[in-house]
Design a protein around this motif. Structure first.
Motif, PDB file in Angstrom:
ATOM      1  N   THR A  32       0.293  -1.550   0.213  1.00 25.75           N
ATOM      2  CA  THR A  32      -0.346  -0.018   0.037  1.00 25.75           C
ATOM      3  C   THR A  32       0.936   0.947  -0.221  1.00 25.75           C
ATOM      4  O   THR A  32       1.954   1.331   0.353  1.00 25.75           O
ATOM      5  CB  THR A  32      -0.907  -0.025   1.541  1.00 25.75           C
ATOM      6  OG1 THR A  32      -0.123  -0.138   2.187  1.00 25.75           O
ATOM      7  CG2 THR A  32      -2.152  -1.177   1.054  1.00 25.75           C
ATOM      8  N   LEU A  33       0.591   2.242  -0.694  1.00 23.10           N
ATOM      9  CA  LEU A  33       0.494   3.240  -0.651  1.00 23.10           C
ATOM     10  C   LEU A  33       0.371   4.469   0.380  1.00 23.10           C
ATOM     11  O   LEU A  33      -1.166   4.670   0.733  1.00 23.10           O
ATOM     12  CB  LEU A  33       0.332   4.271  -1.732  1.00 23.10           C
ATOM     13  CG  LEU A  33       1.509   3.731  -3.386  1.00 23.10           C
ATOM     14  CD1 LEU A  33       0.974   3.917  -4.226  1.00 23.10           C
ATOM     15  CD2 LEU A  33       2.331   4.129  -2.974  1.00 23.10           C
ATOM     16  N   ASP A  34       1.474   5.061   1.172  1.00 24.42           N
ATOM     17  CA  ASP A  34       0.693   6.733   2.225  1.00 24.42           C
ATOM     18  C   ASP A  34       0.116   7.487   1.504  1.00 24.42           C
ATOM     19  O   ASP A  34      -1.435   7.346   2.161  1.00 24.42           O
ATOM     20  CB  ASP A  34       2.022   6.725   3.398  1.00 24.42           C
ATOM     21  CG  ASP A  34       2.443   5.933   4.334  1.00 24.42           C
ATOM     22  OD1 ASP A  34       1.972   4.532   4.074  1.00 24.42           O
ATOM     23  OD2 ASP A  34       3.963   6.264   4.888  1.00 24.42           O
ATOM     24  N   ASN A  35       0.370   7.684   0.271  1.00 21.37           N
ATOM     25  CA  ASN A  35      -0.192   8.815  -0.053  1.00 21.37           C
ATOM     26  C   ASN A  35       0.407   9.050  -1.719  1.00 21.37           C
ATOM     27  O   ASN A  35       0.820   9.500  -2.082  1.00 21.37           O
ATOM     28  CB  ASN A  35      -0.126  10.564   0.500  1.00 21.37           C
ATOM     29  CG  ASN A  35      -0.783  11.623  -0.276  1.00 21.37           C
ATOM     30  OD1 ASN A  35      -2.036  11.278  -0.756  1.00 21.37           O
ATOM     31  ND2 ASN A  35      -1.091  12.980   0.578  1.00 21.37           N
ATOM     32  N   PRO A  36      -0.900   8.167  -2.225  1.00 20.43           N
ATOM     33  CA  PRO A  36      -0.315   8.257  -3.735  1.00 20.43           C
ATOM     34  C   PRO A  36      -0.651   9.816  -4.362  1.00 20.43           C
ATOM     35  O   PRO A  36       0.319   9.989  -5.473  1.00 20.43           O
ATOM     36  CB  PRO A  36      -1.182   7.740  -4.206  1.00 20.43           C
ATOM     37  CG  PRO A  36      -2.838   7.639  -3.601  1.00 20.43           C
ATOM     38  CD  PRO A  36      -2.244   7.309  -2.476  1.00 20.43           C
ATOM     39  N   PHE A  37      -1.000  10.873  -4.203  1.00 23.54           N
ATOM     40  CA  PHE A  37      -0.869  11.812  -4.318  1.00 23.54           C
ATOM     41  C   PHE A  37      -0.192  12.906  -4.487  1.00 23.54           C
ATOM     42  O   PHE A  37      -0.129  14.041  -4.657  1.00 23.54           O
ATOM     43  CB  PHE A  37      -2.141  13.166  -4.559  1.00 23.54           C
ATOM     44  CG  PHE A  37      -3.385  12.070  -5.258  1.00 23.54           C
ATOM     45  CD1 PHE A  37      -4.305  11.522  -6.318  1.00 23.54           C
ATOM     46  CD2 PHE A  37      -4.608  11.173  -3.216  1.00 23.54           C
ATOM     47  CE1 PHE A  37      -4.608  10.903  -6.239  1.00 23.54           C
ATOM     48  CE2 PHE A  37      -5.438  10.401  -4.201  1.00 23.54           C
ATOM     49  CZ  PHE A  37      -5.619  10.073  -5.116  1.00 23.54           C
ATOM     50  N   ALA A  38       1.215  12.615  -2.893  1.00 26.31           N
ATOM     51  CA  ALA A  38       1.647  13.341  -2.341  1.00 26.31           C
ATOM     52  C   ALA A  38       2.969  13.746  -3.400  1.00 26.31           C
ATOM     53  O   ALA A  38       3.449  12.558  -4.735  1.00 26.31           O
ATOM     54  CB  ALA A  38       2.495  12.930  -1.473  1.00 26.31           C
ATOM     55  N   LEU A  39       3.883  14.230  -3.927  1.00 25.27           N
ATOM     56  CA  LEU A  39       5.564  14.588  -5.085  1.00 25.27           C
ATOM     57  C   LEU A  39       6.098  13.389  -3.769  1.00 25.27           C
ATOM     58  O   LEU A  39       6.856  12.394  -5.058  1.00 25.27           O
ATOM     59  CB  LEU A  39       6.036  15.948  -5.178  1.00 25.27           C
ATOM     60  CG  LEU A  39       7.236  16.018  -5.463  1.00 25.27           C
ATOM     61  CD1 LEU A  39       7.043  15.445  -7.388  1.00 25.27           C
ATOM     62  CD2 LEU A  39       7.934  17.067  -5.410  1.00 25.27           C
ATOM     63  N   ASN A  40       6.381  13.237  -3.012  1.00 23.83           N
ATOM     64  CA  ASN A  40       6.774  11.725  -2.025  1.00 23.83           C
ATOM     65  C   ASN A  40       6.028  11.312  -1.272  1.00 23.83           C
ATOM     66  O   ASN A  40       5.509  11.960  -0.401  1.00 23.83           O
ATOM     67  CB  ASN A  40       8.299  12.444  -1.810  1.00 23.83           C
ATOM     68  CG  ASN A  40       9.299  13.762  -2.177  1.00 23.83           C
ATOM     69  OD1 ASN A  40       9.781  13.179  -3.289  1.00 23.83           O
ATOM     70  ND2 ASN A  40       9.146  14.024  -1.578  1.00 23.83           N
ATOM     71  N   THR A  41       5.973  10.154  -1.166  1.00 24.60           N
ATOM     72  CA  THR A  41       5.627   9.212  -0.714  1.00 24.60           C
ATOM     73  C   THR A  41       5.800   8.098  -0.239  1.00 24.60           C
ATOM     74  O   THR A  41       7.384   7.475  -0.499  1.00 24.60           O
ATOM     75  CB  THR A  41       4.413   8.589  -1.496  1.00 24.60           C
ATOM     76  OG1 THR A  41       3.541   7.716  -0.502  1.00 24.60           O
ATOM     77  CG2 THR A  41       4.495   8.094  -2.060  1.00 24.60           C
ATOM     78  N   ILE A  42       5.669   6.900   0.241  1.00 23.77           N
ATOM     79  CA  ILE A  42       6.240   5.865   1.225  1.00 23.77           C
ATOM     80  C   ILE A  42       5.777   4.109   0.955  1.00 23.77           C
ATOM     81  O   ILE A  42       3.614   4.796   0.556  1.00 23.77           O
ATOM     82  CB  ILE A  42       6.159   5.420   2.914  1.00 23.77           C
ATOM     83  CG1 ILE A  42       6.556   6.801   3.778  1.00 23.77           C
ATOM     84  CG2 ILE A  42       6.454   4.714   3.286  1.00 23.77           C
ATOM     85  CD1 ILE A  42       8.076   6.537   3.061  1.00 23.77           C
ATOM     86  N   TYR A  43       5.640   3.286   0.582  1.00 21.08           N
ATOM     87  CA  TYR A  43       5.470   2.452  -0.386  1.00 21.08           C
ATOM     88  C   TYR A  43       5.506   0.798   1.106  1.00 21.08           C
ATOM     89  O   TYR A  43       6.677   1.191   1.196  1.00 21.08           O
ATOM     90  CB  TYR A  43       5.908   1.749  -1.802  1.00 21.08           C
ATOM     91  CG  TYR A  43       5.244   0.546  -1.870  1.00 21.08           C
ATOM     92  CD1 TYR A  43       4.104  -0.244  -2.334  1.00 21.08           C
ATOM     93  CD2 TYR A  43       5.980  -0.810  -1.848  1.00 21.08           C
ATOM     94  CE1 TYR A  43       3.695  -0.962  -2.245  1.00 21.08           C
ATOM     95  CE2 TYR A  43       5.915  -2.055  -2.391  1.00 21.08           C
ATOM     96  CZ  TYR A  43       4.050  -2.216  -2.693  1.00 21.08           C
ATOM     97  OH  TYR A  43       3.900  -3.815  -2.845  1.00 21.08           O
ATOM     98  N   ASN A  44       4.702   0.108   1.546  1.00 19.87           N
ATOM     99  CA  ASN A  44       4.865  -0.510   2.904  1.00 19.87           C
ATOM    100  C   ASN A  44       4.042  -1.908   1.729  1.00 19.87           C
ATOM    101  O   ASN A  44       3.047  -2.410   1.567  1.00 19.87           O
ATOM    102  CB  ASN A  44       3.265  -0.489   3.691  1.00 19.87           C
ATOM    103  CG  ASN A  44       3.650   0.854   4.388  1.00 19.87           C
ATOM    104  OD1 ASN A  44       4.410   1.238   4.687  1.00 19.87           O
ATOM    105  ND2 ASN A  44       2.952   1.958   3.860  1.00 19.87           N
TER     106      ASN A  44
END
Length: 602
Positions: free
Chosen positions: A110-122
């Motif tokens: 899952t992605l923390d915030n798919p609409f941000a310039l930078n995000t985190i993939y879990n």
């Protein structure tokens, strides 16, 4: 291209209020505006349209502002090529646009915030050891989107399985140990140890052999360690196998006390825990006493019994077997010797044949004395009553820890007169005095001389020279062999001139009593475990007070008892007493007293 809706106008005019471009067909309803580069820098253009009408109507105006959007641009993506399982993945982008969108096309995380310039993939567990793929999109209104694809690999943490994981080894039988490793997700390995032994083989391979050092058992255990290097993004992992060193099993077997040929005895095994298997070479039989002790019941033909005990090992060391040869002590055998005929006044030389006797004692049914009563060969000097009776019975007894035996002999005493028949029969005593009994109520009458066959307290007949089978002492024996005497009230004033009958009549008139009281006491068994008896053997009936006393002198129990003119048993209340040392005090109503030590062993 500008599209407008104008009605009832006589003419149309487009004006550039803000802008540096060029208007084409500016007097038409739908003209075209060509942007200038300055317009892009400014970000907007402002235009005006004027619709002129015929008089008397007024002109109509409207204004439009056109905003200019920059084209989306993705300059770069900062994404690791490999990561380790269980760790979040940072997705970073360097881009210019109005909006952004991260999308995972291959992967279950899952992605923390798919609409941000930078995000985190879990990552999900199913992503391990796989490529995760996706795309990054930069968007602006009215402009085509910019898209860039990416991927990264999720490595699993190193996994190690060692076989064997634990090794038990006897310290006096060191052996090489082969270790095998099953490694997943590794990026290299190496073996090491804290022991003093050596490795055989490649320490960077999954298979290794460890040869223990003689000093390894001194530290109790040795650790064999395999270190596996993790793949990019993952930490190194170590796994230990242990070698434990067991001490050899210890076993000692020994008889409990003295092994008697006529009595059951115990043989016990001492040492490390474990099941004991017993075997023996002998003619008797065995019976378990407890989990580490047996009772051996000897056969009368046994002279020596060989016992073997095997301790079943509970560790890596082998079973241990111990062998013990136990010689059996026999009950004493006694032969008092042949009957004798002597002249009055002569001493009697006796020489008993005794085997296996530790203590020897001579006893008389008369009033004579022994020169050395505790020697097998001694001299007996008969007394006045012996002479008057025409004879005396002599008894020799031999005792060891296994039992007692006795034998009798008769000594006939002839008068110094030439004709033994000259003596008046009225000079003989009315009846012979009672023959004494030993502590087991065995009559000492000589069978060969016309006496009764000896009987024990169970009524069993005993021939001379045989051990008393009812005598059952324990390996530690406390025996009272003292004889209590009731002395005459006065000394004999004229024993050398008065006949026996005359002296007897005179003493009866004066209530003088000439005899000795025979009484013995013994504790059975001693040491005792659950039951104990005080055996009283007397030639007369009587009453007694028995006290049970502890080691600090406190009286625990008082028993009033009567005893007969044979062996009497008084049970002592020891069932609830702890192990220790005690005393048994015996006091009869006619003055006999004795204190015997008692040992209680639970």
């Amino acid at each position: 291209q500008l599209n407008s809706l104008i009605q009832n106008a006589s003419s149309i005019q487009w004006n550039i209020l803000t802008g540096n471009g060029v208007m084409l067909n500016g007097n038409t309803q739908n003209p075209t505006y060509i942007f200038h580069t300055n317009d892009y820098a400014r970000g907007f253009v402002k235009l005006q349209v004027i619709a002129n009408a015929d008089s008397p109507c007024k002109a109509a105006k409207d204004t439009i502002q056109i905003h200019l959007r920059k084209k989306p641009v993705i300059h770069s993506l900062n994404i690791p090529s490999e990561v380790c399982e269980g760790q979040p993945v940072e997705l970073k982008a360097n881009a210019t646009a109005d909006a952004y969108l991260w999308t995972i096309t291959v992967g279950d995380g899952t992605l923390d915030n798919p609409f941000a310039l930078n995000t985190i993939y879990n990552p999900a567990p199913s992503d391990v050891n796989k490529f995760t793929k996706g795309q990054f999109k930069a968007m602006s209104i009215g402009c085509p989107s910019a898209i860039q694809h990416f991927s990264f690999y999720i490595n699993g943490n190193p996994e190690i399985t060692l076989a064997p994981a634990v090794v038990q080894m006897c310290s006096n039988a060191l052996q090489p140990v082969n270790f095998n490793a099953l490694v997943n997700n590794g990026n290299g390995m190496i073996w090491s140890t804290n022991g003093g032994g050596n490795f055989i083989g490649d320490v960077n391979s999954p298979f290794i052999t460890y040869v223990p050092s003689p000093n390894d058992p001194n530290q109790g255990n040795v650790k064999i360690t395999l270190k596996v290097k993790g793949k990019p993004g993952c930490d190194d992992v170590t796994k230990d196998a242990m070698i434990f060193f067991d001490q050899p099993n210890n076993l000692v077997i020994a008889p409990v006390g003295t092994a008697c040929a006529n009595l059951p005895f115990l043989v016990t095994a001492l040492g490390d825990p474990g099941n004991i298997t017993w075997d023996f070479v002998g003619l008797g039989s065995i019976m378990p006493f407890d989990d580490r002790t047996i009772t051996y019941f000897p056969n009368e033909l046994d002279n020596q019994v060989i016992f073997s005990a095997t301790l079943e090992s509970t560790n890596s060391c082998p079973d241990v077997t111990k062998v013990l040869a136990v010689p059996l002590m026999k009950v004493p055998t006694v032969n008092a010797g042949p009957d004798q005929v002597i002249q009055a006044g002569d001493p009697v030389a006796v020489n008993a044949n005794i085997n296996n006797g530790n203590m020897v004692g001579w006893f008389t049914s008369g009033d004579g004395t022994f020169l050395q009563p505790n020697q097998a060969a001694t001299i007996y000097q008969h007394g006045f009553a012996d002479q008057m009776n025409g004879g005396v019975q002599l008894t020799v007894r031999a005792v060891n820890v296994c039992g007692m035996s006795e034998d009798n002999m008769m000594v006939l005493i002839r008068s110094n007169s030439d004709d033994p028949g000259d003596q008046d029969s009225t000079d003989a005593p009315d009846d012979n005095p009672d023959l004494p009994q030993d502590s087991l109520n065995v009559n000492t009458g000589n069978q060969g001389s016309g006496g009764n066959t000896p009987q024990d307290s169970l009524g069993n007949n005993h021939n001379n020279n045989s051990a008393d089978s009812t005598y059952q002492p324990s390996d530690t024996m406390y025996v009272s062999t003292d004889t209590s005497y009731i002395p005459p009230d006065s000394t004999c004033p004229a024993c050398d001139t008065l006949s026996y009958n005359a002296l007897k009549k005179e003493n009866e008139q004066n209530n003088h009593i000439y005899h000795k009281r025979y009484i013995t006491s013994i504790l059975l068994p001693n040491p005792a475990t659950s039951h104990a008896w005080l055996s009283i053997n007397s030639d007369e009936k009587g009453s007694a007070e028995v006290k049970l006393i502890n080691h600090i002198g406190q009286t625990i129990a008082i028993i009033s008892a009567k005893f007969g003119n044979r062996n009497s048993l008084i049970e002592l209340p020891i069932e609830n007493l702890p192990s220790g040392s005690y005393y048994v005090s015996l006091k009869t109503t006619d003055g006999y007293s004795k204190t015997l030590p008692l040992i209680i062993q639970r």
